[in-house]
Write a protein that holds these residues in place. Structure first.
Motif, PDB file in Angstrom:
ATOM      1  N   GLY A  86      90.581  57.538  75.785  1.00  0.00           N
ATOM      2  CA  GLY A  86      90.055  57.808  77.116  1.00  0.00           C
ATOM      3  C   GLY A  86      90.608  56.808  78.108  1.00  0.00           C
ATOM      4  O   GLY A  86      91.663  56.199  77.900  1.00  0.00           O
ATOM      5  N   ARG A  87      89.867  56.607  79.212  1.00  0.00           N
ATOM      6  CA  ARG A  87      90.365  55.760  80.299  1.00  0.00           C
ATOM      7  C   ARG A  87      89.280  54.808  80.787  1.00  0.00           C
ATOM      8  O   ARG A  87      89.049  54.672  81.997  1.00  0.00           O
TER       9      ARG A  87
ATOM     10  N   HIS B 128      84.217  56.622  82.352  1.00  0.00           N
ATOM     11  CA  HIS B 128      83.484  56.381  81.114  1.00  0.00           C
ATOM     12  C   HIS B 128      83.236  57.690  80.388  1.00  0.00           C
ATOM     13  O   HIS B 128      82.183  57.899  79.793  1.00  0.00           O
ATOM     14  N   VAL B 129      84.244  58.577  80.432  1.00  0.00           N
ATOM     15  CA  VAL B 129      84.152  59.880  79.782  1.00  0.00           C
ATOM     16  C   VAL B 129      85.201  59.912  78.678  1.00  0.00           C
ATOM     17  O   VAL B 129      86.398  59.766  78.949  1.00  0.00           O
ATOM     18  N   ARG B 130      84.772  60.105  77.436  1.00  0.00           N
ATOM     19  CA  ARG B 130      85.723  60.145  76.336  1.00  0.00           C
ATOM     20  C   ARG B 130      86.398  61.517  76.260  1.00  0.00           C
ATOM     21  O   ARG B 130      85.858  62.505  76.757  1.00  0.00           O
ATOM     22  N   PRO B 131      87.575  61.589  75.647  1.00  0.00           N
ATOM     23  CA  PRO B 131      88.350  62.841  75.683  1.00  0.00           C
ATOM     24  C   PRO B 131      87.609  64.065  75.160  1.00  0.00           C
ATOM     25  O   PRO B 131      87.821  65.171  75.671  1.00  0.00           O
ATOM     26  N   HIS B 132      86.728  63.896  74.184  1.00  0.00           N
ATOM     27  CA  HIS B 132      86.054  65.057  73.597  1.00  0.00           C
ATOM     28  C   HIS B 132      84.823  65.484  74.382  1.00  0.00           C
ATOM     29  O   HIS B 132      84.220  66.507  74.068  1.00  0.00           O
ATOM     30  N   GLU B 133      84.441  64.697  75.384  1.00  0.00           N
ATOM     31  CA  GLU B 133      83.221  64.973  76.121  1.00  0.00           C
ATOM     32  C   GLU B 133      83.492  65.843  77.342  1.00  0.00           C
ATOM     33  O   GLU B 133      84.512  65.688  78.023  1.00  0.00           O
TER      34      GLU B 133
END
Length: 628
Positions: free
Chosen positions: A217-218, A406-411
């Motif tokens: 993520g970022r 604060h968002v992960r790739p799978h979310e």
């Protein structure tokens, strides 16, 4: 405010800016330890500091107290070549003996077992501090333990190697445990595999410009310094090796990160776990200790001592000398649910500075000005999508965020998951974000049917800089907490241009339904702060107001936020000028003209007639000098 333990006299000859010397760092370490040890269990295995428990429970919090203060004691003693006038190591040896006797039992002393991160996994975090403390003090603590205590400690620590960390910097905790075990001759295929896995993940998380994402993520924040750089670089230093590329990445990181401390010593208020406070300076200290730094030693000391003194002078300690949960003093909105009474003691990582002996240039060189005190700066960091802006006159550092979330790739994206510590457009060393229940500062919201939007996933579009100016850009898909979570085709493209003290904020909203509205907010400030926050509408606005944030920020009990509003529908352009500083600024002093069409925005600066031009497709940002 008065520090509740004795400090040496200030030395304004060696340290003209802070007065702090190495002796002050030793005294603060001793004072923090003495205060915390008043709350230990009889056999010293747990430090049950007073306060509300974390979500992990009281026993895990007690281990946290032991482990995190052990870091401070270990840096203190190792930096003194084993000298331990207060007998700290005897207490930690006793606690290790008692805590590992029957791990997992519900008695007065036993440590909790290390399990997967989603099953009361906090002890895995603390295992790294225990292991690092043991490694630092091995000649005086570990080597004098009975063999059965060493075996029990190893078995407890290996729980970190056999369970699943959280998908982020947590992988460096088993890495650190394995490094300790290998350093005392207890390495094997299991420790080697854990360390190789962490290195592979670090390679995937490195984005450039000296910055790591905190997992897939970022998410970019202070975990870069106090975790993602600290553990591998310190591991190599203690092993007497110079494993690359970690050292050169730390050096590159400090090129930009050193600008993120205000003229008053404050670190940037950005990201999670801010209750760790002066741990933000640990990367600066580590760079000085290991030589992986672009900074002169006097500048490094100015930054680390300035950060330490900033918090001590502003009430970070309770009356009995404990670090409180908060920023200056206690502040609930700064905290995460995983924070407990002992959590602030990750600040102990800053005491890595004490690994530099008294004769080291970090302590013998005369303090120099911090980068934010030397000149106005604008620095673009394209890899993480960040733009740093500082002004010497007031010592304020601003970070314009066009790449961290604060968002992960799978979310999926959800307004309910909006995080004030990541989702705002800008952060500073002198202001904090407003609480989630209050009006959001530094935020553009698209209002559809009276429902305001959130910015969750940030997609960077680029960043760059010229002589005395810089820019960063991103786009996001507005999401809504009430009603339908999204509007098909709705998109916001955003550009920040920093020049001197001014922040030009330009947004293009496309796909908005008819009769929509757009609001833009500025910096949140309060009556206790000698600051001026202004937001001037230049294009696309038809109203402005000051709105209240009664929950305040980490800097003020009560805040107000300037807000602009204007119509949207189809494609619209919105331009504003934000200012945060000690003195008010009339918009005519900054900008003399604004023009826009479907393809571009052009702003003329009043001071010199130069023109900033933003072209949308493809995105390009330029500054055209005035040639008369």
């Amino acid at each position: 405010m008065t520090v509740p333990f004795e400090l040496p006299p200030e030395d304004r000859e060696s340290s003209p800016h802070t007065g702090y010397t190495r002796a002050h760092w030793e005294a603060v370490a001793d004072g923090l330890l003495a205060a915390a040890w008043r709350w230990s269990t009889p056999e010293c295995a747990l430090l049950d500091l007073p306060g509300r428990p974390s979500r992990s429970g009281v026993r895990s919090d007690g281990l946290e107290g032991y482990a995190r203060t052990f870091l401070a004691a270990a840096f203190r003693v190792a930096g003194a070549g084993g000298a331990d006038p207060h007998g700290w190591l005897d207490r930690y040896a006793s606690g290790l003996t008692a805590g590992t006797r029957t791990p997992g039992r519900d008695d007065t002393e036993s440590w909790p077992l290390i399990l997967d991160h989603h099953v009361q996994g906090q002890p895995m975090v603390e295992s790294a501090s225990v292991a690092l403390g043991l490694r630092l003090t091995a000649p005086w603590l570990w080597k004098n333990l009975d063999a059965d205590v060493q075996d029990r400690a190893e078995e407890w620590l290996r729980g970190a190697l056999r369970h699943t960390p959280a998908p982020n910097n947590w992988y460096l905790f088993p890495y650190t445990v394995a490094g300790f075990l290998e350093s005392v001759g207890r390495g094997d295929a299991e420790t080697a595999a854990v360390r190789q896995r962490a290195r592979e993940l670090l390679e995937g998380w490195y984005v450039g410009d000296g910055w790591y994402a905190d997992g897939d993520g970022r998410a970019f924040d202070h975990y870069n310094g106090w975790a993602l750089h600290l553990y591998p670089v310190l591991d190599a230093h203690l092993a007497g090796t110079d494993r690359e590329p970690y050292g050169s990445r730390l050096r590159r990181h400090l090129d930009g990160f050193s600008l993120l401390f205000g003229g008053d010593g404050a670190p940037l208020h950005f990201g999670r776990s801010l209750t760790y406070r002066f741990a933000a300076a640990s990367a600066v200290a580590l760079g000085a200790v290991t030589g992986h730094t672009p900074l002169p030693p006097g500048t490094s000391r100015r930054l680390i001592s300035g950060s330490l003194r900033y918090f001590l002078d502003r009430g970070a300690l309770t009356e009995d000398g404990l670090l409180s949960l908060g920023w200056h003093g206690p502040h609930d909105a700064t905290l995460q649910t995983y924070s407990g009474p002992s959590s602030p003691y990750w600040a102990s990582k800053a005491f890595v500075a004490l690994l530099a002996p008294p004769e080291h240039p970090l302590w013998t060189a005369r303090e120099e000005l911090a980068p934010a005190e030397t000149a106005d700066h604008v620095l673009a960091l394209p890899a993480p999508g960040l733009l740093i802006q500082s002004t010497r006159a007031d010592g304020i550092v601003r970070l314009h965020n066009h790449g961290s979330d604060h968002v992960r790739p799978h979310e999926g994206e959800s307004a309910a998951a909006e995080d004030p510590h990541y989702g705002r457009q800008a952060y500073s060393t002198h202001t904090g974000p407003t609480a989630k229940a209050n009006v959001a500062d530094n935020h553009l919201s698209v209002e559809v049917g009276g429902r305001g939007s959130a910015r969750c996933r940030v997609r960077p579009l680029g960043a760059g800089q010229g002589d005395g100016w810089g820019w960063a850009a991103s786009w996001h898909r507005p999401v809504f907490a009430a009603g339908p979570p999204m509007v098909p085709g709705l998109r916001v493209e955003s550009v920040t241009v920093a020049r001197g003290p001014y922040e030009l904020r330009v947004h293009r909203v496309t796909g908005a339904p008819a009769d929509s509205r757009v609001t833009q907010t500025g910096w949140a400030t309060g009556p206790e702060q000698p600051l001026v926050s202004a937001l001037h509408g230049l294009l696309g606005w038809d109203e402005d107001a000051l709105v209240r944030a009664p929950q305040g920020t980490a800097y003020t009990r009560w805040a107000q936020v300037p807000r602009l509003a204007g119509p949207a529908g189809g494609t619209t352009t919105h331009v504003s000028l934000a200012v945060l500083g000690a003195e008010p600024v009339a918009p005519a002093e900054a900008v003399s003209g604004v023009a826009a069409d479907d393809d571009a925005v052009e702003v003329t600066w009043a001071s010199d007639g130069a023109r900033t031009r933003i072209e949308w497709a493809p995105l390009a940002v330029s500054l055209v000098p005035w040639h008369g």
